[in-house]
Motif scaffolding. Structure first.
Motif, short mmCIF file in Angstrom:
data_model
loop_
_atom_site.label_atom_id
_atom_site.label_comp_id
_atom_site.label_asym_id
_atom_site.label_seq_id
_atom_site.Cartn_x
_atom_site.Cartn_y
_atom_site.Cartn_z
N ALA A 113 -38.51 15.20 -22.51
CA ALA A 113 -39.46 15.52 -21.43
C ALA A 113 -40.42 14.36 -21.19
CB ALA A 113 -40.24 16.79 -21.78
N ARG A 114 -40.87 13.73 -22.27
CA ARG A 114 -41.78 12.58 -22.15
C ARG A 114 -41.10 11.44 -21.40
NH1 ARG A 114 -42.26 11.74 -27.12
NH2 ARG A 114 -43.85 13.31 -27.48
N SER A 115 -39.82 11.22 -21.69
CA SER A 115 -39.08 10.17 -21.01
C SER A 115 -38.94 10.45 -19.52
CB SER A 115 -37.69 10.03 -21.65
OG SER A 115 -36.91 9.07 -20.97
N ILE A 116 -38.65 11.70 -19.19
CA ILE A 116 -38.49 12.08 -17.77
C ILE A 116 -39.82 11.95 -17.03
CG2 ILE A 116 -37.96 13.99 -16.21
CD1 ILE A 116 -36.04 15.03 -18.42
N THR A 150 -36.27 5.73 -12.15
CA THR A 150 -35.50 6.93 -12.50
C THR A 150 -34.02 6.66 -12.71
OG1 THR A 150 -35.21 7.43 -10.15
CG2 THR A 150 -37.13 8.40 -11.25
N GLN A 151 -33.66 5.41 -12.98
CA GLN A 151 -32.26 5.03 -13.09
C GLN A 151 -31.54 5.80 -14.19
OE1 GLN A 151 -31.69 0.84 -13.72
NE2 GLN A 151 -29.45 0.98 -13.74
N PHE A 152 -32.23 5.98 -15.34
CA PHE A 152 -31.58 6.62 -16.49
C PHE A 152 -32.13 8.02 -16.76
CE2 PHE A 152 -31.47 2.00 -17.26
CZ PHE A 152 -30.10 1.80 -17.29
N MET A 153 -32.91 8.56 -15.82
CA MET A 153 -33.56 9.85 -16.04
C MET A 153 -32.55 10.97 -16.19
SD MET A 153 -36.58 11.50 -13.72
CE MET A 153 -35.49 11.96 -12.35
N GLN A 154 -31.42 10.88 -15.48
CA GLN A 154 -30.43 11.94 -15.53
C GLN A 154 -29.86 12.14 -16.93
OE1 GLN A 154 -29.42 14.14 -13.23
NE2 GLN A 154 -30.95 13.35 -11.79
N ILE A 155 -29.85 11.07 -17.73
CA ILE A 155 -29.33 11.17 -19.10
C ILE A 155 -30.19 12.14 -19.91
CG2 ILE A 155 -28.87 9.91 -21.23
CD1 ILE A 155 -28.29 7.45 -19.52
N SER A 156 -31.50 11.97 -19.83
CA SER A 156 -32.41 12.86 -20.56
C SER A 156 -32.31 14.28 -20.03
CB SER A 156 -33.85 12.35 -20.44
OG SER A 156 -34.03 11.16 -21.16
N MET A 157 -32.18 14.44 -18.72
CA MET A 157 -32.09 15.77 -18.13
C MET A 157 -30.82 16.48 -18.59
SD MET A 157 -33.43 14.92 -14.26
CE MET A 157 -33.22 16.63 -13.71
N ARG A 181 -40.84 19.50 -12.81
CA ARG A 181 -40.21 20.36 -11.81
C ARG A 181 -39.68 19.52 -10.65
NH1 ARG A 181 -41.57 25.90 -12.35
NH2 ARG A 181 -43.14 26.27 -13.96
N GLN A 182 -40.47 18.52 -10.24
CA GLN A 182 -40.07 17.66 -9.13
C GLN A 182 -38.83 16.83 -9.49
OE1 GLN A 182 -43.67 15.46 -8.36
NE2 GLN A 182 -44.47 17.00 -6.94
N SER A 183 -38.62 16.58 -10.78
CA SER A 183 -37.46 15.81 -11.19
C SER A 183 -36.15 16.58 -11.00
CB SER A 183 -37.60 15.40 -12.67
OG SER A 183 -37.36 16.51 -13.53
N GLY A 184 -36.26 17.91 -10.88
CA GLY A 184 -35.08 18.74 -10.73
C GLY A 184 -34.77 19.61 -11.93
N LEU A 185 -35.62 19.58 -12.94
CA LEU A 185 -35.41 20.42 -14.12
C LEU A 185 -35.59 21.89 -13.77
CD1 LEU A 185 -37.25 18.55 -17.03
CD2 LEU A 185 -34.79 18.94 -16.83
N ARG A 186 -34.95 22.75 -14.54
CA ARG A 186 -35.15 24.18 -14.40
C ARG A 186 -36.60 24.52 -14.74
NH1 ARG A 186 -29.96 25.55 -18.09
NH2 ARG A 186 -31.35 24.41 -19.50
N ASP A 187 -37.11 25.60 -14.19
CA ASP A 187 -38.51 25.96 -14.37
C ASP A 187 -38.88 26.11 -15.84
OD1 ASP A 187 -38.87 25.90 -11.68
OD2 ASP A 187 -38.94 28.08 -11.40
N ASP A 188 -38.04 26.81 -16.63
CA ASP A 188 -38.36 27.01 -18.04
C ASP A 188 -38.34 25.69 -18.80
OD1 ASP A 188 -38.78 29.67 -17.76
OD2 ASP A 188 -36.89 30.32 -18.63
#
Length: 249
Positions: A88-91, A100-107, A60-67
């Motif tokens: 999700a594991r990667s994030i 968190t450089q590449f986290m947005q890709i997984s999101m 949730r703190q990463s910015g993902l939607r709640d669901d």
């Protein structure tokens, strides 16, 4: 006098460490050995619930939607073979390490393809071989489906008769298209003593040929070791199934 206090302090520290080590090597293992299998599983389930909740907070703190955060954390620990769990594991790992450089890709991948929805998780339960028998059992309980591929390349002893839904055609998912497919088949028992469907036909309205092809391909790969015709077929083996493909599922 001061020397005497220092010696006493040394003895306290020394024997406190001994007591701690005694607890690790003797007391804690003794408690674990005294547990019944049910008590052990309950303890492990509580631990899983705790770390799952912690990962959900991170997601949730990463910015993902709640669901996405909820199902992502769930998938990590209950459906680890799924595409949702992979992203999700990667994030979660990136959040823990601060890299968190590449986290947005997984999101973006998770949100674009709706990987962490019950519909996508159900499809993955069908199409991706589970990493353990426990995961397979969880998928049957959670989604009512199971993957028919062998675990770790070994042959299955039985063939599940559960049937879920065909995988969502990727190109249709990207376009956000829905469909209702009506399928007709004849279910027969082959030489291997397993039921399978043949002479199948299908139509899709609305939708398109991609949904029809996915449905026909899916049913052609199903088999079942039941005593009577499976999947809701009548006593003569006539099978009628309606599958609804919806981005809202």
């Amino acid at each position: 006098m001061e020397k005497g206090y220092r010696h006493l302090e040394y003895l306290i520290v020394k024997y406190s460490r001994c007591a701690f080590l005694f607890g690790i090597f003797f007391v804690i293992p003794a408690i674990a050995l005294s547990e019944t299998p049910e008590e052990k599983q309950t303890r492990l389930d509580k631990l899983t619930d705790l770390v799952q909740a912690q990962d959900e907070i991170l997601l949730r703190q990463s910015g993902l939607r709640d669901d996405d955060a909820k199902w992502g954390a769930w998938a990590i620990y209950h459906q680890p073979s799924s595409r949702c769990a992979t992203e999700a594991r990667s994030i979660a790992t990136d959040m823990k390490t601060g890299n968190t450089q590449f986290m947005q890709i997984s999101m973006l991948r998770m949100e674009k393809y709706n990987l962490c929805t019950p519909g996508a998780l159900t499809q993955d339960a069908i199409n991706i071989s589970p990493v353990s028998e426990r995961e397979r059992s969880t998928m049957e309980d959670q989604w009512g489906v199971t993957n028919e591929k062998a675990l770790y390349g070994t042959a299955q002893k039985t063939v599940s008769c559960r049937i879920g839904a065909p995988p969502y055609p990727e190109e249709m998912s990207e376009e956000g298209r829905s469909a209702v497919v009506k399928l007709q088949c004849h279910v027969v028992k082959g030489a291997n003593d397993l039921w399978h469907a043949e002479n199948c036909s299908a139509n899709s309205d609305p939708g398109g040929s991609a949904f029809v092809d996915a449905s026909l391909d899916y049913i052609s790969k199903r088999s079942c070791s039941s005593a009577t015709p499976p999947w809701g077929a009548d006593k003569n083996g006539n099978l009628h199934i309606t599958w609804t493909f919806s981005m809202n599922n």
